[in-house]
Design a protein around this motif. Structure first.
Motif, PDB file in Angstrom:
ATOM      1  N   LEU A  30       0.913  -1.342  -0.203  1.00  0.00           N
ATOM      2  CA  LEU A  30      -0.434  -0.023   0.133  1.00  0.00           C
ATOM      3  C   LEU A  30       1.329   1.604  -0.009  1.00  0.00           C
ATOM      4  O   LEU A  30       1.732   1.041   0.710  1.00  0.00           O
ATOM      5  N   ASP A  31       0.632   2.174  -0.007  1.00  0.00           N
ATOM      6  CA  ASP A  31       1.573   3.681  -1.110  1.00  0.00           C
ATOM      7  C   ASP A  31       1.174   4.367   0.419  1.00  0.00           C
ATOM      8  O   ASP A  31       2.113   5.497   0.992  1.00  0.00           O
ATOM      9  N   GLN A  32      -0.567   4.733   0.483  1.00  0.00           N
ATOM     10  CA  GLN A  32      -1.073   5.299   1.418  1.00  0.00           C
ATOM     11  C   GLN A  32      -1.624   4.667   2.329  1.00  0.00           C
ATOM     12  O   GLN A  32      -2.904   3.750   1.962  1.00  0.00           O
ATOM     13  N   ILE A  33      -1.681   5.226   3.738  1.00  0.00           N
ATOM     14  CA  ILE A  33      -3.171   4.907   4.552  1.00  0.00           C
ATOM     15  C   ILE A  33      -3.930   5.996   4.725  1.00  0.00           C
ATOM     16  O   ILE A  33      -3.303   6.706   4.923  1.00  0.00           O
ATOM     17  N   TRP A  34      -4.858   5.555   4.542  1.00  0.00           N
ATOM     18  CA  TRP A  34      -6.043   7.356   4.624  1.00  0.00           C
ATOM     19  C   TRP A  34      -7.170   5.992   5.849  1.00  0.00           C
ATOM     20  O   TRP A  34      -8.003   5.375   6.097  1.00  0.00           O
ATOM     21  N   MET A  35      -6.644   7.550   6.752  1.00  0.00           N
ATOM     22  CA  MET A  35      -7.616   7.398   8.905  1.00  0.00           C
ATOM     23  C   MET A  35      -9.153   7.508   7.857  1.00  0.00           C
ATOM     24  O   MET A  35      -9.445   8.728   7.746  1.00  0.00           O
ATOM     25  N   VAL A  36      -9.885   6.620   7.707  1.00  0.00           N
ATOM     26  CA  VAL A  36     -11.111   7.588   7.208  1.00  0.00           C
ATOM     27  C   VAL A  36     -12.110   7.473   8.930  1.00  0.00           C
ATOM     28  O   VAL A  36     -12.566   6.308   9.572  1.00  0.00           O
ATOM     29  N   VAL A  37     -12.493   8.457   9.689  1.00  0.00           N
ATOM     30  CA  VAL A  37     -13.184   8.957  10.211  1.00  0.00           C
ATOM     31  C   VAL A  37     -15.038   8.697  10.393  1.00  0.00           C
ATOM     32  O   VAL A  37     -15.044   9.100   9.332  1.00  0.00           O
ATOM     33  N   THR A  38     -15.100   7.269  10.896  1.00  0.00           N
ATOM     34  CA  THR A  38     -16.569   7.302  10.755  1.00  0.00           C
ATOM     35  C   THR A  38     -16.964   8.193  11.663  1.00  0.00           C
ATOM     36  O   THR A  38     -16.821   8.344  12.780  1.00  0.00           O
ATOM     37  N   PRO A  39     -18.369   9.062  11.119  1.00  0.00           N
ATOM     38  CA  PRO A  39     -19.578   9.796  11.541  1.00  0.00           C
ATOM     39  C   PRO A  39     -20.119   9.561  12.755  1.00  0.00           C
ATOM     40  O   PRO A  39     -20.246   8.117  12.217  1.00  0.00           O
ATOM     41  N   HIS A  40     -20.864  10.284  13.239  1.00  0.00           N
ATOM     42  CA  HIS A  40     -21.575  10.141  14.604  1.00  0.00           C
ATOM     43  C   HIS A  40     -22.771   9.833  13.667  1.00  0.00           C
ATOM     44  O   HIS A  40     -23.226  10.561  12.546  1.00  0.00           O
ATOM     45  N   ASN A  41     -23.759   8.320  14.028  1.00  0.00           N
ATOM     46  CA  ASN A  41     -24.829   7.550  13.816  1.00  0.00           C
ATOM     47  C   ASN A  41     -25.687   8.829  14.355  1.00  0.00           C
ATOM     48  O   ASN A  41     -25.936   8.370  15.620  1.00  0.00           O
ATOM     49  N   PRO A  42     -26.244   9.590  13.967  1.00  0.00           N
ATOM     50  CA  PRO A  42     -27.363  10.302  14.648  1.00  0.00           C
ATOM     51  C   PRO A  42     -28.513   9.702  15.104  1.00  0.00           C
ATOM     52  O   PRO A  42     -29.274   9.710  15.856  1.00  0.00           O
ATOM     53  N   LEU A  43     -28.481   8.202  14.430  1.00  0.00           N
ATOM     54  CA  LEU A  43     -29.948   7.350  14.751  1.00  0.00           C
ATOM     55  C   LEU A  43     -29.319   7.212  16.369  1.00  0.00           C
ATOM     56  O   LEU A  43     -30.176   6.107  16.422  1.00  0.00           O
ATOM     57  N   LYS A  44     -28.137   6.973  16.946  1.00  0.00           N
ATOM     58  CA  LYS A  44     -27.674   6.124  18.043  1.00  0.00           C
ATOM     59  C   LYS A  44     -27.297   7.257  19.593  1.00  0.00           C
ATOM     60  O   LYS A  44     -27.066   8.695  19.208  1.00  0.00           O
ATOM     61  N   GLN A  45     -27.606   7.064  20.399  1.00  0.00           N
ATOM     62  CA  GLN A  45     -27.171   7.888  21.455  1.00  0.00           C
ATOM     63  C   GLN A  45     -25.629   8.187  21.636  1.00  0.00           C
ATOM     64  O   GLN A  45     -24.711   7.634  21.131  1.00  0.00           O
ATOM     65  N   LYS A  46     -25.076   9.383  21.826  1.00  0.00           N
ATOM     66  CA  LYS A  46     -24.023   9.853  21.168  1.00  0.00           C
ATOM     67  C   LYS A  46     -22.984   9.313  22.589  1.00  0.00           C
ATOM     68  O   LYS A  46     -22.214   8.659  22.252  1.00  0.00           O
ATOM     69  N   SER A  47     -23.266   9.073  23.820  1.00  0.00           N
ATOM     70  CA  SER A  47     -22.743   8.837  24.894  1.00  0.00           C
ATOM     71  C   SER A  47     -21.294   9.029  25.130  1.00  0.00           C
ATOM     72  O   SER A  47     -21.203  10.488  25.185  1.00  0.00           O
TER      73      SER A  47
END
Length: 193
Positions: A30-47
């Motif tokens: 692999l030439d690069q690693i992209w760390m993909v930040v998963t967004p907060h699911n609006p249907l789940k409690q934020k906690s």
């Protein structure tokens, strides 16, 4: 260019994430690693999940000294809930000259058959697997699959949950975060309650 996509909430990003990402960048094709930040699911409690942009900022801070690793907010702009197959299609449209692969822990391989359109993902993308303790029995269809590559990365048993709980309990976890991440978390009193 071959891009490895390493998905996660990174809540917060810790040295275990960096060790895996750097190992994939240095010891795979692999030439690069992209760390993909998963967004907060609006249907789940934020906690205890920090705001999307705080987590993205932490990943940027953690990776700024690693030229082969970068933070990605690509999923922030996609409809929720999001599926990996949709993210891959979006990336292919946006970056047609890049080849995208997935990076995941061996434990996640056990649930790959439950993913939306997992056969399509496997037919069109490579998957790089890093070892985990207690990953259980691997589904036979994935054992010698030509698109699945096992990379002998260090086994890191460190979790963001452990870090959050330790901060809440006033434990010193400074060695588990990069210096800039530690300073940002500490300055903003994240995870204290």
């Amino acid at each position: 260019m071959k891009i490895g996509l390493y998905f996660g909430t990174f809540n917060p990003i810790h040295i275990g994430h960096l060790i895996i990402a750097n190992h994939m960048a240095e010891h795979s094709n692999l030439d690069q690693i992209w760390m993909v930040v998963t967004p907060h699911n609006p249907l789940k409690q934020k906690s205890t999940l920090l705001d999307d942009y705080h987590r993205l900022h932490l990943v940027n801070l953690a990776t700024e000294d690693y030229p082969k690793i970068k933070a990605s907010d690509i999923e922030f702009k996609l409809p929720q809930p999001n599926y990996t197959v949709n993210t891959l299609a979006h990336l292919k449209d946006k970056f047609p000259k890049y080849e995208f692969s997935l990076i995941m822990g061996e434990d996640n391989l056990n649930s790959l058959h439950k993913w939306k359109n997992y056969e399509y993902i496997l037919d069109n993308h490579e998957i790089y697997i890093y070892p985990r303790l207690n990953s259980g029995e691997i589904d036979e269809q994935f054992v010698n699959h030509p698109k699945i590559h096992r990379v002998g990365a260090p086994v890191i048993e460190l979790s963001s949950t452990f870090i959050r709980e330790s901060i809440k309990n006033k434990k010193n976890i400074r060695p588990l975060l990069s210096e800039k991440v530690w300073e940002y978390v500490d300055d903003n009193n994240f995870y204290r309650k």
